[in-house]
Structures are given as structure tokens and as C-alpha cells.
Write a protein that holds these residues in place. Structure first.
Motif, PDB file in Angstrom:
ATOM      1  N   MET A   1       0.784  -1.305  -0.027  1.00 26.05           N
ATOM      2  CA  MET A   1       0.037   0.176   0.008  1.00 26.05           C
ATOM      3  C   MET A   1       0.869   1.154  -0.023  1.00 26.05           C
ATOM      4  N   LYS A   2       0.797   2.292  -0.980  1.00 24.36           N
ATOM      5  CA  LYS A   2       1.377   3.448  -1.157  1.00 24.36           C
ATOM      6  C   LYS A   2       0.801   4.264   0.015  1.00 24.36           C
ATOM      7  N   PHE A   3       1.656   5.117   0.468  1.00 30.33           N
ATOM      8  CA  PHE A   3       1.367   6.362   1.479  1.00 30.33           C
ATOM      9  C   PHE A   3       1.334   7.674   0.775  1.00 30.33           C
ATOM     10  N   PHE A   4       0.524   8.566   0.494  1.00 31.57           N
ATOM     11  CA  PHE A   4       0.756   9.687   0.159  1.00 31.57           C
ATOM     12  C   PHE A   4       0.235  10.966   1.086  1.00 31.57           C
ATOM     13  N   ILE A   5       1.037  11.889   1.207  1.00 34.18           N
ATOM     14  CA  ILE A   5       0.287  12.977   1.941  1.00 34.18           C
ATOM     15  C   ILE A   5      -0.455  14.069   1.560  1.00 34.18           C
ATOM     16  N   ASP A   6      -1.589  14.339   2.108  1.00 32.49           N
ATOM     17  CA  ASP A   6      -2.486  15.481   1.496  1.00 32.49           C
ATOM     18  C   ASP A   6      -2.285  16.740   2.026  1.00 32.49           C
ATOM     19  N   THR A   7      -1.583  17.440   1.465  1.00 33.22           N
ATOM     20  CA  THR A   7      -1.140  18.834   1.921  1.00 33.22           C
ATOM     21  C   THR A   7      -0.403  19.551   0.756  1.00 33.22           C
ATOM     22  N   ALA A   8      -0.202  20.862   0.841  1.00 35.83           N
ATOM     23  CA  ALA A   8       0.653  21.820   0.227  1.00 35.83           C
ATOM     24  C   ALA A   8       1.721  22.247   1.151  1.00 35.83           C
ATOM     25  N   ASN A   9       1.572  21.944   2.505  1.00 38.70           N
ATOM     26  CA  ASN A   9       2.416  22.497   3.402  1.00 38.70           C
ATOM     27  C   ASN A   9       3.977  21.818   3.224  1.00 38.70           C
ATOM     28  N   LEU A  10       4.853  22.528   2.946  1.00 35.15           N
ATOM     29  CA  LEU A  10       6.279  21.983   2.690  1.00 35.15           C
ATOM     30  C   LEU A  10       7.021  21.293   3.984  1.00 35.15           C
ATOM     31  N   ASN A  11       6.489  21.908   5.051  1.00 33.60           N
ATOM     32  CA  ASN A  11       7.146  21.163   6.329  1.00 33.60           C
ATOM     33  C   ASN A  11       6.635  19.703   6.596  1.00 33.60           C
ATOM     34  N   ASP A  12       5.279  20.003   6.575  1.00 35.93           N
ATOM     35  CA  ASP A  12       4.600  18.564   6.579  1.00 35.93           C
ATOM     36  C   ASP A  12       5.235  17.446   5.827  1.00 35.93           C
TER      37      ASP A  12
ATOM     38  N   LYS B   1       8.216  17.546   4.109  1.00 41.18           N
ATOM     39  CA  LYS B   1       9.479  17.078   4.472  1.00 41.18           C
ATOM     40  C   LYS B   1       9.367  16.301   5.741  1.00 41.18           C
ATOM     41  N   GLU B   2       8.600  16.377   6.641  1.00 37.21           N
ATOM     42  CA  GLU B   2       8.448  15.676   7.837  1.00 37.21           C
ATOM     43  C   GLU B   2       8.058  14.002   7.491  1.00 37.21           C
ATOM     44  N   ALA B   3       7.071  14.039   6.536  1.00 36.93           N
ATOM     45  CA  ALA B   3       6.739  12.653   6.235  1.00 36.93           C
ATOM     46  C   ALA B   3       7.596  12.167   5.461  1.00 36.93           C
ATOM     47  N   TYR B   4       8.232  12.661   4.593  1.00 38.31           N
ATOM     48  CA  TYR B   4       9.476  12.280   3.734  1.00 38.31           C
ATOM     49  C   TYR B   4      10.574  11.587   4.500  1.00 38.31           C
ATOM     50  N   ASP B   5      10.845  12.451   5.516  1.00 31.69           N
ATOM     51  CA  ASP B   5      11.940  12.126   6.357  1.00 31.69           C
ATOM     52  C   ASP B   5      11.746  10.861   7.025  1.00 31.69           C
ATOM     53  N   LEU B   6      10.578  10.397   7.425  1.00 33.98           N
ATOM     54  CA  LEU B   6      10.116   9.136   8.054  1.00 33.98           C
ATOM     55  C   LEU B   6      10.674   7.971   7.277  1.00 33.98           C
ATOM     56  N   GLY B   7      10.492   8.334   6.129  1.00 34.03           N
ATOM     57  CA  GLY B   7      11.177   7.210   5.181  1.00 34.03           C
ATOM     58  C   GLY B   7       9.917   6.252   4.360  1.00 34.03           C
ATOM     59  N   ILE B   8       8.645   6.803   4.763  1.00 34.69           N
ATOM     60  CA  ILE B   8       7.492   5.878   4.466  1.00 34.69           C
ATOM     61  C   ILE B   8       6.723   6.471   3.189  1.00 34.69           C
ATOM     62  N   LEU B   9       7.143   7.737   2.978  1.00 32.02           N
ATOM     63  CA  LEU B   9       6.225   8.664   1.993  1.00 32.02           C
ATOM     64  C   LEU B   9       6.443   8.280   0.417  1.00 32.02           C
TER      65      LEU B   9
ATOM     66  N   HIS C   1       5.247  26.335  -6.630  1.00 32.40           N
ATOM     67  CA  HIS C   1       4.925  25.537  -5.515  1.00 32.40           C
ATOM     68  C   HIS C   1       4.944  24.187  -5.785  1.00 32.40           C
ATOM     69  N   TYR C   2       4.434  23.873  -6.887  1.00 31.47           N
ATOM     70  CA  TYR C   2       4.523  22.455  -7.195  1.00 31.47           C
ATOM     71  C   TYR C   2       6.020  21.914  -7.517  1.00 31.47           C
ATOM     72  N   VAL C   3       6.715  22.745  -8.169  1.00 35.16           N
ATOM     73  CA  VAL C   3       8.071  22.371  -8.203  1.00 35.16           C
ATOM     74  C   VAL C   3       8.973  22.097  -7.068  1.00 35.16           C
ATOM     75  N   ALA C   4       8.514  22.958  -6.073  1.00 30.15           N
ATOM     76  CA  ALA C   4       9.302  22.993  -4.554  1.00 30.15           C
ATOM     77  C   ALA C   4       8.622  21.559  -3.842  1.00 30.15           C
ATOM     78  N   ILE C   5       7.397  21.135  -4.255  1.00 30.26           N
ATOM     79  CA  ILE C   5       6.979  19.997  -3.828  1.00 30.26           C
ATOM     80  C   ILE C   5       7.841  18.728  -4.404  1.00 30.26           C
ATOM     81  N   CYS C   6       7.824  18.916  -5.511  1.00 32.39           N
ATOM     82  CA  CYS C   6       8.585  17.822  -6.416  1.00 32.39           C
ATOM     83  C   CYS C   6      10.024  17.644  -6.101  1.00 32.39           C
ATOM     84  N   ASN C   7      10.650  18.656  -5.541  1.00 32.68           N
ATOM     85  CA  ASN C   7      11.967  18.806  -5.157  1.00 32.68           C
ATOM     86  C   ASN C   7      12.311  18.152  -3.814  1.00 32.68           C
TER      87      ASN C   7
END
Ligand code: E4P
Length: 218
Positions: free
Chosen positions: A1-12, A14-22, A46-52
Motif C-alpha cells: 500500500m502506498k502512502f501519500f500525504i494530502d497537503t501543500a505544506n512543505l514542512n509537513d 518534509k517531515e513525512a518524507y524524512d520518516l522514510g515511508i512517503l 510551489h508544485y516544483v518545490a514539492i517535487c524537489n
């Protein structure tokens, strides 16, 4: 099962990505507005910032509701980054746009799905993902999880490739139910993802282990 985060908040994100499960990110115009991102150039940046931040699919929603407008916006969004998925509303013009993008190998996420019939149409048009909004169905006393289960059955009957992206997830039990019935992906807020890790017995057990270790090492 894939986990996506539903937000445009860059801090959230980053935090989810750093958990290693995003595995990816979904956004919508309301989530962009919540972060104060307005004006088409700022939204595109902003989309590019998220993709980065995230190596995985990032859903970016079109604003147009006519076929030509959706194609124009979708092509602009897709050109921003290889991981952009064009998010298109479930309306007749949207179905045509999904079919168009599927012929161009541009990934799509058909959003605002509230019925099995809508899910069937989106899959026939070649959507990469469909987003049934389970929390919003629960909000109006309709069982969102049952809809996802019904769609799972239909897609499995015909081996549709379209992935079921359970959206409008509000809490950890939504995520667990989605996993039980075989949703391919879930998207939810950071709070729901982090809540999966919580258990009072884990906290009590850890405290005890640390206290016993400290006693033994005095
Ligand atoms: C889906 O992709 C939407 O962005 C989202 O999940 C909607 O959730 P909400 O009902 O909590 O606004």
C-alpha cells in the motif's frame, strides 16, 4: 500500500518524507489556498518545490472545467516535472481530458469520486488513479469504506490498471480499513500517518525498559 500525504505544506511534506515511508503527495486548490499560495506563477513554483522534496507522484489539480482548458493547464502542469500527475475532476469534460492524457502517457488522478459508476467511467477513460473521498462520504452518513470496497471488486473483475487512491482520509482507522480492503494508495494528513505509530503500551513499555536499564547501570 502506498502512502501519500494530502497537503501543500512543505514542512509537513518534509517531515513525512524524512520518516522514510512517503510515496507521494496530493494537493488540491483548497490546500494551496490554505498555505497562502495564490496566483498561477506561485502555484506552479510551489508544485516544483514539492517535487524537489519527494521522489514520487505529486498530484496537481487543473482549475479549468472545459476540455480545452483542462488540456492546456494539464500539459503545462505535466511539463513542470516528471513526477506531476494531472488531477482532473469527475465531470464529463474531465473524462474526455483523462482519455486524451492517457493517449499521451500523461498520468492522471480523477478526483471528487463519490460513486462506483464514476470510478468505472474514470477507469475506462484510462485514469492512472481515482480518488474516492471517503471522509466526505462519512460526513454525510454514507460509508466511504464500503464504496472503496465496491470499487475494488469492480476493478478486480476486469483487471483495470487504475489505482484506487483512497482520499479524504481523516484518521488512522481510515488508513487501516483501506489497507484491509486493498486500496492501492491512501492520502491523508501528517497527523493521521503519525497516529499509526502511537500506542500507550509502547510508551509505557519503553519507559520501563529505560528505567530498568538506568537502575542496572548505576
Ligand atoms: C484528495 O486528493 C483531496 O485532496 C482530499 O483528500 C480531500 O480531503 P478532505 O475531504 O479532508 O478535504
Amino acid at each position: 500500500m502506498k502512502f501519500f500525504i494530502d497537503t501543500a505544506n512543505l514542512n509537513d511534506i518534509k517531515e513525512a518524507y524524512d520518516l522514510g515511508i512517503l510515496d507521494g503527495v496530493t494537493t488540491n486548490p483548497s490546500l494551496m489556498a490554505k498555505e497562502g499560495i495564490t496566483g498561477s506563477q506561485n502555484i506552479l513554483k510551489h508544485y516544483v518545490a514539492i517535487c524537489n522534496i519527494v521522489e514520487g507522484p505529486v498530484s496537481a489539480e487543473v482549475i479549468a472545467t472545459d476540455f480545452e482548458g483542462m488540456i492546456r493547464e494539464g500539459e503545462q502542469l505535466a511539463a513542470l516535472h516528471k513526477n506531476i500527475v494531472v488531477k482532473i475532476p469527475m465531470i464529463p469534460e474531465g473524462i474526455k481530458a483523462i482519455k486524451y492524457f492517457s493517449g499521451k502517457n500523461i498520468k492522471t488522478n480523477c478526483t471528487l469520486i463519490f460513486s462506483a459508476g464514476q470510478a468505472l467511467l474514470a477507469a475506462k477513460a484510462g485514469a492512472t488513479y481515482i480518488s474516492p473521498f471517503l471522509g466526505r462520504l462519512d460526513d454525510v452518513s454514507t460509508d466511504g469504506i464500503s464504496l472503496i470496497e465496491q470499487i475494488r471488486g469492480i476493478y478486480d473483475n476486469y483487471a483495470f490498471d487504475t489505482e484506487i487512491l483512497a482520499a479524504s482520509v481523516r484518521h488512522p482507522m481510515h488508513i487501516i480499513h483501506c489497507a484491509e480492503i486493498g486500496a492501492d494508495v491512501m492520502t491523508g494528513p501528517l497527523s493521521a500517518i503519525k497516529a499509526l505509530a502511537k500506542h500507550p503500551l509502547t510508551d509505557i513499555g519503553l519507559q520501563q525498559f529505560l528505567a530498568d536499564h538506568a537502575k542496572g547501570n548505576k
